[in-house]
Design a protein around this motif. Sequence first.
Motif, mmCIF file in Angstrom:
data_model
loop_
_atom_site.group_PDB
_atom_site.id
_atom_site.type_symbol
_atom_site.label_atom_id
_atom_site.label_comp_id
_atom_site.label_asym_id
_atom_site.label_seq_id
_atom_site.Cartn_x
_atom_site.Cartn_y
_atom_site.Cartn_z
ATOM 1 N N THR A 83 22.344 74.175 61.081
ATOM 2 C CA THR A 83 21.275 74.858 61.803
ATOM 3 C C THR A 83 20.088 75.139 60.903
ATOM 4 O O THR A 83 18.935 74.874 61.258
ATOM 5 C CB THR A 83 21.800 76.178 62.407
ATOM 6 O OG1 THR A 83 22.933 75.897 63.222
ATOM 7 C CG2 THR A 83 20.717 76.839 63.244
ATOM 8 N N GLY A 84 20.344 75.675 59.693
ATOM 9 C CA GLY A 84 19.262 75.978 58.761
ATOM 10 C C GLY A 84 18.501 74.741 58.349
ATOM 11 O O GLY A 84 17.271 74.766 58.221
ATOM 12 N N MET A 85 19.210 73.630 58.126
ATOM 13 C CA MET A 85 18.558 72.392 57.724
ATOM 14 C C MET A 85 17.632 71.883 58.835
ATOM 15 O O MET A 85 16.484 71.500 58.575
ATOM 16 C CB MET A 85 19.605 71.332 57.397
ATOM 17 C CG MET A 85 19.018 69.992 56.963
ATOM 18 S SD MET A 85 20.291 68.761 56.617
ATOM 19 C CE MET A 85 20.881 68.413 58.292
ATOM 20 N N LYS A 93 22.966 80.132 69.633
ATOM 21 C CA LYS A 93 22.335 79.490 68.482
ATOM 22 C C LYS A 93 23.273 79.344 67.298
ATOM 23 O O LYS A 93 23.313 78.289 66.657
ATOM 24 C CB LYS A 93 21.089 80.281 68.056
ATOM 25 C CG LYS A 93 20.330 79.648 66.895
ATOM 26 C CD LYS A 93 19.094 80.437 66.536
ATOM 27 C CE LYS A 93 18.381 79.838 65.341
ATOM 28 N NZ LYS A 93 17.177 80.613 64.944
ATOM 29 N N ASP A 94 24.037 80.387 66.968
ATOM 30 C CA ASP A 94 24.900 80.339 65.793
ATOM 31 C C ASP A 94 25.914 79.206 65.876
ATOM 32 O O ASP A 94 26.355 78.667 64.862
ATOM 33 C CB ASP A 94 25.641 81.669 65.602
ATOM 34 C CG ASP A 94 24.702 82.784 65.158
ATOM 35 O OD1 ASP A 94 23.593 82.462 64.699
ATOM 36 O OD2 ASP A 94 25.077 83.954 65.290
ATOM 37 N N GLU A 95 26.303 78.843 67.094
ATOM 38 C CA GLU A 95 27.290 77.787 67.292
ATOM 39 C C GLU A 95 26.643 76.472 67.720
ATOM 40 O O GLU A 95 27.336 75.468 67.871
ATOM 41 C CB GLU A 95 28.316 78.216 68.350
ATOM 42 C CG GLU A 95 29.088 79.476 67.998
ATOM 43 C CD GLU A 95 30.047 79.897 69.100
ATOM 44 O OE1 GLU A 95 30.250 79.101 70.046
ATOM 45 O OE2 GLU A 95 30.587 81.010 69.027
ATOM 46 N N MET A 96 25.317 76.478 67.919
ATOM 47 C CA MET A 96 24.608 75.313 68.446
ATOM 48 C C MET A 96 25.320 74.802 69.704
ATOM 49 O O MET A 96 25.594 73.620 69.870
ATOM 50 C CB MET A 96 24.508 74.212 67.395
ATOM 51 C CG MET A 96 23.570 74.517 66.253
ATOM 52 S SD MET A 96 21.831 74.595 66.759
ATOM 53 C CE MET A 96 21.449 72.861 66.952
ATOM 54 N N SER A 97 25.602 75.736 70.604
ATOM 55 C CA SER A 97 26.355 75.423 71.818
ATOM 56 C C SER A 97 25.686 76.036 73.040
ATOM 57 O O SER A 97 24.893 76.978 72.929
ATOM 58 C CB SER A 97 27.794 75.952 71.727
ATOM 59 O OG SER A 97 28.490 75.349 70.671
ATOM 60 N N LEU A 139 16.578 73.753 69.049
ATOM 61 C CA LEU A 139 16.162 74.955 68.327
ATOM 62 C C LEU A 139 14.758 75.386 68.727
ATOM 63 O O LEU A 139 14.461 76.575 68.833
ATOM 64 C CB LEU A 139 16.232 74.702 66.824
ATOM 65 C CG LEU A 139 17.649 74.578 66.250
ATOM 66 C CD1 LEU A 139 17.611 74.067 64.821
ATOM 67 C CD2 LEU A 139 18.368 75.907 66.322
ATOM 68 N N MET A 140 13.867 74.402 68.964
ATOM 69 C CA MET A 140 12.502 74.718 69.387
ATOM 70 C C MET A 140 12.512 75.407 70.753
ATOM 71 O O MET A 140 11.806 76.397 70.978
ATOM 72 C CB MET A 140 11.670 73.445 69.443
ATOM 73 C CG MET A 140 10.202 73.683 69.792
ATOM 74 S SD MET A 140 9.285 72.116 69.810
ATOM 75 C CE MET A 140 7.637 72.716 70.209
ATOM 76 N N SER A 141 13.357 74.899 71.669
ATOM 77 C CA SER A 141 13.449 75.506 72.997
ATOM 78 C C SER A 141 13.998 76.922 72.922
ATOM 79 O O SER A 141 13.623 77.789 73.713
ATOM 80 C CB SER A 141 14.353 74.652 73.896
ATOM 81 O OG SER A 141 13.801 73.380 74.112
ATOM 82 N N SER A 142 14.890 77.165 71.958
ATOM 83 C CA SER A 142 15.497 78.497 71.854
ATOM 84 C C SER A 142 14.513 79.529 71.337
ATOM 85 O O SER A 142 14.723 80.729 71.509
ATOM 86 C CB SER A 142 16.718 78.442 70.928
ATOM 87 O OG SER A 142 16.335 78.275 69.578
ATOM 88 N N ARG A 143 13.437 79.068 70.691
ATOM 89 C CA ARG A 143 12.440 80.007 70.169
ATOM 90 C C ARG A 143 11.514 80.525 71.257
ATOM 91 O O ARG A 143 10.945 81.595 71.147
ATOM 92 C CB ARG A 143 11.587 79.319 69.096
ATOM 93 C CG ARG A 143 12.343 78.939 67.842
ATOM 94 C CD ARG A 143 11.414 78.248 66.860
ATOM 95 N NE ARG A 143 12.108 77.819 65.656
ATOM 96 C CZ ARG A 143 11.520 77.192 64.643
ATOM 97 N NH1 ARG A 143 10.225 76.925 64.693
ATOM 98 N NH2 ARG A 143 12.214 76.830 63.592
ATOM 99 N N SER A 144 11.340 79.708 72.275
ATOM 100 C CA SER A 144 10.366 80.067 73.311
ATOM 101 C C SER A 144 10.944 81.050 74.308
ATOM 102 O O SER A 144 12.135 81.271 74.359
ATOM 103 C CB SER A 144 9.902 78.812 74.032
ATOM 104 O OG SER A 144 11.002 78.123 74.585
#
Length: 751
Positions: free
Chosen positions: A478-480, A627-631, A746-751
């Motif tokens: 996730t961080g990468m 997010k933490d699980e990318m699920s 990840l971009m969608s999760s920010r919005s």
Amino acid sequence: MTEVKCPKCDTSFQGSSDIGEELYSHIVDEHLACDVAASCPICNNDADDSGPACHKILKQFTKHLEDEHDFTVAESAERTGSATDGNRSLPKIGDKVLCKYGGWQYFDATILEFDRQKLEYYIEWDDQDPEGRHIYYQDLAMNKPPEENLIGIGTVVLFHQGQYGANAEIGRLAGVRWHQGIITRIETDDEGKKLYSGEHTKGEVDGKWVTYGGYNESFTHYRQEDLRMGPNVFDLVGEQEDNTNFNTDCDVYLSYCPNDSQKDVKSGYGKAKFTSDQYAATTDPLKIKADLEEMGYKVLSNIRNNFNNELDLKKIVSCIRNCKVFISCISDDYAESDHTRMEMQYVRNSAKKPLIPVVLGAGGWNWKSSVVGMIIAGERYIDFKKIEFYDEKLDDLRIQLQSLIGDAEEADGEEDKSKDVFISYCWTNSYLSKEANQVPTLSGTEFSDPRKIKEILEERYGFNVWLDIEQLTSGQQTGMFEQISDGLLNSKVVCAFVSTEYARSVNCKMEFQFATKSLYKPFIPIVVGETNDWESTVIGAIVVGSGKDPISLLQCNSYEELNGFLDNINELIKEHTKEEDEDESKKLLSAAVHDGRKQRAPVAGDHVISHHFKHAYFTATILEFIKDEMSYKIKWDDGDPTGRVQKYDMVALNIEPEDDELGVGQRIFFPQGKYKGTEGNNTGGMRYHEGIIDSYEVVDGVKRYSGHHLRGEEDNKWVTYLGYGYEFRDLTKSDLRVAPNAMDVLMSSRS
């Protein structure tokens, strides 16, 4: 109202939409050890009339429900009684296992009890042998195949070889022999499946019986399903509740093998593997520890602990859980040690701590083909092997630590993240990457090396350039991804070094699609490698659709020739880094978002195709992103209550993909077969499956795609459904679905 009864005790279950789930869980919880044959509560057909143990009944009962009643039973921890730590299952009461007996042989058994203090299991042999029923954790393995990412060169496994007969005097049945071995070679068959070969770890000198029928000192071309592995001791210890106060809060946990430290060798903690001169030429892990402490970091390490002592094991688990960053000092000896390997797996799969890999030791690079190498495959590591570069590498480590947990002293000001150029490339196309032993092979030449071109763009032309090995500080997925997406967002133009290897790389393709289709970044396509096979892929579709003429370095054979190409690249970069061009890119992105352009990643409320179980996909609706699980947490459109959390790349928007999202080699989901509804469970619908595009042709102006399943029976995929076929042919894009890439998610999760 629907009502079913337990086939064992007649307990009644009524009305609930998850009635099947409740019934199955009830059987597992209440009747796991029974030996009475079960009858199906729906049609009353016996699952088996011979009365074997209930865990065997359960498998037959499950298959009967799936085959005859279209009922899907999830294989989860709650149903099997096995706790999971990411990729590995921990043995629980009732589980099927392989256990060590006499003469270094292993046989089938079932767990009856577990002594947490002694880390010892009490088992019952499946062949009814009454002896040897107390088993230490190291002498036991779950009787199911390990995940592929746990098997590498040097991995200790159990493999089957030979059989044994029954013994009527003690009431023992016949069965299969298993043995401890080590993987020495990994090959790939014609279908891309891995084949494992190796040899026994024990011989006659160790007291192993070697005269049984079928004995051979080696095993050859075994598949993943033929192997077994023991549990990770840190997961066993970490699962226990413990109130012991070890005072293990720290900034850094330093994991290393004492054989790599000359100081530890002299103190008796390590075994001397090299000469004094060889030790002096490389970095001692204790020197790293001392220098980090000098910077002000609190550092704890794994040495001075007894790995066979439960209290020391608990202390190590406590250290890992309470550290801020885990540093693994990788070497051949580190990879060969079960204890350090298990520490690293525990960090990555269970503790989920930031991991910084550093490479040291006087040995070679054999660790790359081991499980340790697989854990960090494709990630950046810091090479401390040569002591003359120590100060430079220590500074790299300091920068990574600062980015993850802050400096021991306050950093001066904030770094400007903006860059002129983002270099997107595949490591296999980098000559410098091959020279640094970061890839096994090179496709291309030193005159087309993206890393070398990056240096020239900075030194000769004065551009500020983003390159992964200089910017990425997180080894975790996730961080990468977030750092790469931020790098793209803050760069003005992307130099995409496209190649056949680039097009085959999931991460490279992700970068390119995110930059061009999500961020609308201007890009310069530069062809490297050795072939133009990339043109038929998704990468080729985007390049062709852009109308840009790629700059080909395939025939560039000298720095003089490269200089001519670089002058051209310089002019193109200058065009795209002008203020008005950057403003235009921002306008495109803003306008696209404002106009409600088609989302490239699902968000709450979107309709999707999602994985369920056994590599089958069905329609669903997104509830939330974890997010933490990318699920994603989803709700099935057919009302099924099971399998509602799925990884991001196992979910796809239920919309037609664009032309440039499809090409040869693209992973897609395609429809094949239908399923009928089951009362109280689901309403039925269309089945989707994971596939890959092999070819396409244009018929009457419409592209038609053909390909094959990516998963088969060996992957535990159900292949007996009505309408199954290995290949799909002549599907249009309206039939296909495409999973999002991690950066869009990840971009969608920010919005």
